[in-house]
Scaffold this motif. Structure first.
Motif, PDB file in Angstrom:
ATOM      1  N   THR A 177       0.832  -1.202   0.000  1.00  0.00           N
ATOM      2  CA  THR A 177       0.000   0.000   0.000  1.00  0.00           C
ATOM      3  C   THR A 177       0.871   1.258   0.000  1.00  0.00           C
ATOM      4  OG1 THR A 177      -0.135  -0.055   2.415  1.00  0.00           O
ATOM      5  CG2 THR A 177      -1.895  -1.149   1.181  1.00  0.00           C
ATOM      6  N   PRO A 178       0.304   2.425  -0.344  1.00  0.00           N
ATOM      7  CA  PRO A 178       1.085   3.677  -0.374  1.00  0.00           C
ATOM      8  C   PRO A 178       1.565   4.082   1.028  1.00  0.00           C
ATOM      9  CG  PRO A 178      -1.005   3.903  -1.548  1.00  0.00           C
ATOM     10  CD  PRO A 178      -1.069   2.612  -0.816  1.00  0.00           C
ATOM     11  N   PRO A 179       2.583   4.948   1.118  1.00  0.00           N
ATOM     12  CA  PRO A 179       3.127   5.354   2.424  1.00  0.00           C
ATOM     13  C   PRO A 179       2.107   6.043   3.316  1.00  0.00           C
ATOM     14  CG  PRO A 179       4.610   5.998   0.643  1.00  0.00           C
ATOM     15  CD  PRO A 179       3.362   5.496  -0.004  1.00  0.00           C
ATOM     16  N   ALA A 180       1.206   6.837   2.736  1.00  0.00           N
ATOM     17  CA  ALA A 180       0.266   7.619   3.551  1.00  0.00           C
ATOM     18  C   ALA A 180      -0.895   6.785   4.077  1.00  0.00           C
ATOM     19  CB  ALA A 180      -0.280   8.797   2.737  1.00  0.00           C
ATOM     20  N   PHE A 181      -1.122   5.608   3.505  1.00  0.00           N
ATOM     21  CA  PHE A 181      -2.294   4.819   3.904  1.00  0.00           C
ATOM     22  C   PHE A 181      -1.960   3.954   5.114  1.00  0.00           C
ATOM     23  CE2 PHE A 181      -5.166   1.121   3.577  1.00  0.00           C
ATOM     24  CZ  PHE A 181      -6.374   1.806   3.645  1.00  0.00           C
ATOM     25  N   PHE A 182      -2.585   4.272   6.254  1.00  0.00           N
ATOM     26  CA  PHE A 182      -2.353   3.518   7.484  1.00  0.00           C
ATOM     27  C   PHE A 182      -3.501   2.583   7.815  1.00  0.00           C
ATOM     28  CE2 PHE A 182      -4.104   7.727   8.478  1.00  0.00           C
ATOM     29  CZ  PHE A 182      -5.294   7.384   9.109  1.00  0.00           C
ATOM     30  N   GLY A 183      -4.578   2.626   7.019  1.00  0.00           N
ATOM     31  CA  GLY A 183      -5.796   1.882   7.317  1.00  0.00           C
ATOM     32  C   GLY A 183      -6.923   2.858   7.580  1.00  0.00           C
ATOM     33  N   LEU A 184      -7.919   2.436   8.334  1.00  0.00           N
ATOM     34  CA  LEU A 184      -9.061   3.293   8.637  1.00  0.00           C
ATOM     35  C   LEU A 184      -9.172   3.619  10.118  1.00  0.00           C
ATOM     36  CD1 LEU A 184     -11.759   1.655   6.312  1.00  0.00           C
ATOM     37  CD2 LEU A 184     -10.278   3.600   5.840  1.00  0.00           C
ATOM     38  N   GLU A 185      -8.230   3.126  10.914  1.00  0.00           N
ATOM     39  CA  GLU A 185      -8.213   3.415  12.344  1.00  0.00           C
ATOM     40  C   GLU A 185      -7.164   4.471  12.647  1.00  0.00           C
ATOM     41  OE1 GLU A 185      -9.077   0.128  15.413  1.00  0.00           O
ATOM     42  OE2 GLU A 185      -8.114  -0.916  13.766  1.00  0.00           O
ATOM     43  N   VAL A 186      -7.618   5.633  13.040  1.00  0.00           N
ATOM     44  CA  VAL A 186      -6.687   6.710  13.390  1.00  0.00           C
ATOM     45  C   VAL A 186      -5.922   6.321  14.648  1.00  0.00           C
ATOM     46  CG1 VAL A 186      -6.505   9.126  14.056  1.00  0.00           C
ATOM     47  CG2 VAL A 186      -8.203   8.423  12.348  1.00  0.00           C
ATOM     48  N   GLY A 187      -4.612   6.421  14.574  1.00  0.00           N
ATOM     49  CA  GLY A 187      -3.772   6.067  15.718  1.00  0.00           C
ATOM     50  C   GLY A 187      -3.135   4.701  15.591  1.00  0.00           C
ATOM     51  N   LYS A 188      -3.572   3.911  14.605  1.00  0.00           N
ATOM     52  CA  LYS A 188      -3.019   2.572  14.417  1.00  0.00           C
ATOM     53  C   LYS A 188      -2.533   2.406  12.982  1.00  0.00           C
ATOM     54  CE  LYS A 188      -5.639   0.144  17.992  1.00  0.00           C
ATOM     55  NZ  LYS A 188      -6.505  -1.019  18.299  1.00  0.00           N
ATOM     56  N   GLN A 189      -1.474   1.660  12.827  1.00  0.00           N
ATOM     57  CA  GLN A 189      -0.887   1.371  11.516  1.00  0.00           C
ATOM     58  C   GLN A 189      -0.890  -0.139  11.314  1.00  0.00           C
ATOM     59  OE1 GLN A 189       1.078   3.244   8.813  1.00  0.00           O
ATOM     60  NE2 GLN A 189       0.514   1.241   8.029  1.00  0.00           N
TER      61      GLN A 189
END
Length: 816
Positions: A177-189
């Motif tokens: 996945t791209p560098p900026a995409f951490f998922g949909l949970e803010v605060g978690k990667q």
């Protein structure tokens, strides 16, 4: 002029930097957690479909994203008329590797349409599609995050196609996945994204269970459809979806409760986050606290600039006398203030960068590392600019207007002191000092309440031992496939652990106090006093559980080895259970009938003992009724074991010894360990943050008050030096002069404390939900802060008063 007064300039910029920086840091966190949108295409079009009010506790909930079941997702995706696309997802952890000691990876369970609907493109390889997420599919492809790709594979393209072992299953990496995409949970990667259909590899029948809550469902609105229309559309098909997914194996009351559920659509452009429910209220509170600190700092600067304006009275009078307009003078003075505010804002932004990241580090725990995007966006820049402008207006506008109104003749005739000697002109400074004292009392009272609340939590005994106790989690799902083999393995493992030198006790449990999840069952309690229906928390434990945690057995007996799956079912209950369901009567011999749940048929347990109350979930929560049954009588034994171990030796060595014993039994068994006291402490991260930061800002407020009052009294005393000299020359005692000056400052302090008490009583109720074993209007706290500020005021006034009392009358009379 600012360069000629370098000391004033430095003090002003540093004061503003601290106030603006603290406010910006807290706002950065609020912006990242609540306001910032997801790094996906057109995030404002995203919505979430979930039950209105959430699931109140029906069935089994797995993780923080347990909003819907898979059968509900299957029904919802058949109704797509208002959406251009829909997807389901969840999060969790999976062990990676095949060693006894495993690493846990952050896992993102995603349906086939997850990435296409979000508009996320791969950096390397490809992402999921519908073909990757089919019922019955075995281990297939997984997508890894950019951070995981860099840390584990060095960012090499050769990672595509490589194998990755997750929980004894081998998958193939298909994309990044791209560098900026951490998922949909803010605060978690997330580390690894896996198709949701593969969840059956670790949870039998999860795709068919109507009581297994573990998913979130989201979608993207069709062009021309707004949120209100989408919500109305979801409500139209909601009754049918609910009726088609009724839970199986539950009583009629539970089914009827489920029938009352209703689905609706909610905005999802900012993603979801457990941080919002845990910290949003705390962050708003901290923003209020830092705002009060900024007010106190501005009052100090306002007093300082008023004093500086008095010193510049002759200069301003000369400018007016030679033709300068008052508007031009105001513009000059405001331009100086804007320059200071701008410098303070720039320095504050740099400080905020450090503070916000320090807070994130402070909140991160060993098992929960927070990943929050704290890069400044337009909201942060707008906030910082607005605070800087308001600060400028607050501390400079009044001095600028007052300075421009100086009468040139009066200022020039007053010599070097301008208009000094007119005591009424200090009314503004005195009023601002009273305001500063009042605000400081409110801030200090709130800070002391939060610090005392945190102390109450950390000093409270939760009812069980924490020191020298650790928890080991063992998973042997694919090692011992039969129930008999798993039970025999548990027994042998427990004996091996107990044989380790300096292990004082070890026991298996389904629940570890405070750090585990919650398990509630409906119960019907029958005793000599009659029958009652209610609920109780439940845990299945092996012998020595109460010994390991040093939970006293008050009456009756402990769970014994003779309590097996074939003997009559027995249970121990806590004191709250006895009070709530037995009216405090003797519980020995009473019977508890549990309600039926899938895999847990209705059963009758005889109460054989009572244990002392212990905390069950959060330390802040009330103690619920709890029933403890033998682990050997657990209706559906799992392929895992949670073992609490108490040792008199350093835990590092004992944990290593346990790993060796597990490896000796079976080297393919996965295990992990955590120290109980550390886990309990990490559960107080929010309270610790509030206590530390509010305490720091409270101390800062006291320091600012002391500096401000000292400066005001020193300045006014200096200007009254001629008067004080006359008093001494006419026979006044030095003690009288000392008290005269002290009284001036104490009068302001008492007025400020009085006003502050009224404000504190009015505002402290906002803290009620954040306090433990403490009332917002606690008299001891308010009294302590009031006395503290009076003492601080006395110390601030003592030096100028002492200096005034020692003045030489002849020198004072010559002072001009």
């Amino acid at each position: 002029m600012l360069l000629k007064n370098a000391g004033f300039t430095v003090v002003a910029v540093l004061t503003l930097a601290l106030g603006i920086g603290a406010n910006t840091a807290i706002f950065q966190l609020l912006n990242a957690v609540r306001l910032k949108t997801l790094p996906v295409s057109k995030p404002q079009e995203l919505i979430e479909v979930r039950i209105v009010g959430g699931n109140p506790g029906l069935g089994i909930s797995d993780g923080a994203n347990a909003e819907l079941t898979y059968p509900l997702w299957e029904q919802i995706q058949r109704h797509r008329e208002a959406f251009s696309g829909m997807f389901a997802w969840s999060s969790g952890e999976l062990p990676i590797g095949g060693e006894v000691e495993t690493r846990m990876m952050k896992c993102l369970w995603a349906s086939g349409d997850f990435f296409p609907v979000l508009g996320v493109s791969p950096v390397c390889g490809r992402l999921f599609n519908a073909d990757d997420d089919r019922r019955g599919a075995g281990p297939g492809g997984v997508v890894i995050s950019y951070a995981f790709w860099q840390s584990e594979f060095g960012g090499q393209d050769s990672a595509i196609g490589k194998s990755l072992t997750l929980g004894d299953r081998v998958f193939q990496i298909i994309g990044v996945t791209p560098p900026a995409f951490f998922g949909l949970e803010v605060g978690k990667q997330f580390d690894v994204a896996v198709p949701i259909s593969t969840r059956t590899l670790w949870w039998d029948n999860v795709l068919d269970r109507t009581d297994a809550w573990w998913l979130r469902v989201m979608g993207r609105l069709k062009s021309g459809v707004n949120l209100v229309q989408a919500a109305e559309y979801v409500k139209t098909f909601s009754p049918g979806v609910i009726e088609d997914t009724l839970p199986v194996g539950y009583g009629a009351g539970t089914v009827e409760s489920y029938r009352k559920f209703r689905l609706s659509a909610f905005p999802a452009g900012t993603g979801v986050s457990q941080l919002r429910s845990d910290y949003e209220r705390s962050l708003w509170l901290l923003l209020g606290i830092t705002g009060l600190v900024l007010v106190i700092a501005c009052v100090n600067l306002a007093n300082l600039t008023l004093a500086r304006a008095s010193a510049r009275a002759r200069e301003i009078a000369v400018r007016l006398a030679i033709g300068a307009s008052r508007a031009r003078l105001i513009r000059q003075l405001l331009s100086e203030s804007l320059l200071l505010a701008g410098a303070g804002a720039v320095a504050g932004a740099c400080l905020a960068h450090f503070l916000s990241r320090s807070i994130v580090w402070f909140l991160s725990t060993q098992g929960n590392r927070l990943t929050i995007d704290l890069d400044a966006d337009w909201r942060v820049l707008a906030f910082t600019s607005a605070v800087a402008i308001l600060t400028c207006v607050f501390f400079w506008l009044t001095p600028a207007i007052r300075s421009s109104r100086i009468a040139p003749a009066a200022a020039l005739s007053a010599g070097g002191r301008g208009t000094a000697g007119n005591r009424e002109r200090f009314a503004w400074q005195r009023g601002l000092t009273v305001l500063q004292m009042a605000v400081s009392l409110v801030l200090l009272s709130g800070a002391l309440l939060l610090v005392r609340s945190f102390w109450n939590l950390t000093s409270m005994h939760p009812g069980f031992r924490q020191d020298g106790v650790f928890v080991t989690y063992v998973n042997f799902a694919h090692v011992k496939p039969t129930a008999e083999g798993r039970e025999a393995f548990k027994t042998e493992l427990l004996e091996q652990i107990r044989s380790i030198p300096q292990v004082e006790a070890a026991a298996i449990t389904t629940h570890v106090p405070v750090i585990s999840g919650s398990w509630t069952m409906g119960v019907r309690v029958t005793s000599a006093q009659g029958e009652k229906e209610g609920w109780s928390k439940v845990a299945w434990v092996s012998p020595d559980y109460f010994k390991a945690l040093e939970i006293p057995i008050l009456t009756g007996r402990d769970i014994a080895k003779t309590d097996t799956a074939t003997t009559p079912k027995v249970a121990l209950v806590n004191e709250t259970f006895v009070r709530q369901w037995l009216g405090g009567a003797d519980p020995i011999g009473a019977r508890v009938r549990t309600g039926a749940e899938p895999g847990y048929p209705e059963a009758i347990y005889e109460i054989v003992g009572v244990v002392k109350d212990t905390k069950y979930g959060r330390l802040q929560s009330e103690i619920p009724p709890i029933a403890y049954a033998p682990a050997s009588q657990l209706p559906t034994p799992g392929s895992w074991a949670t073992i609490v171990i108490r040792s008199s030796a350093p835990l590092g060595g004992i944990i290593a010894a346990v790993k060796q014993r597990v490896a000796r039994l079976d080297s393919s068994v996965h295990m992990g360990s955590s120290v109980l006291k550390t886990q309990v402490s990490e559960g107080l991260a929010r309270e610790r943050l509030l206590a530390w930061l509010s305490g720091f800002f409270g101390v800062l407020a006291v320091v600012l008050v002391m500096i401000g009052l000292y400066g005001l009294v020193s300045y006014t005393t200096l200007l009254r030096r001629n008067e004080l000299g006359i008093r001494l020359a006419l026979g006044a005692q030095r003690g009288n002069i000392l008290w005269l000056v002290l009284r001036q400052g104490l009068h302001l302090a008492v007025m400020g404390v009085g006003i502050g008490l009224v404000g504190a009583l009015a505002l402290m109720h906002f803290l009620s939900s954040l306090l433990f074993d403490l009332k917002p209007t606690d008299p001891a706290t308010l009294t302590t802060t009031s006395l503290l500020l009076v003492v601080v005021a006395s110390l601030a006034c003592w030096l100028p008063a002492r200096r005034a009392a020692r003045v030489d009358p002849m020198e004072a009379l010559r002072y001009e």
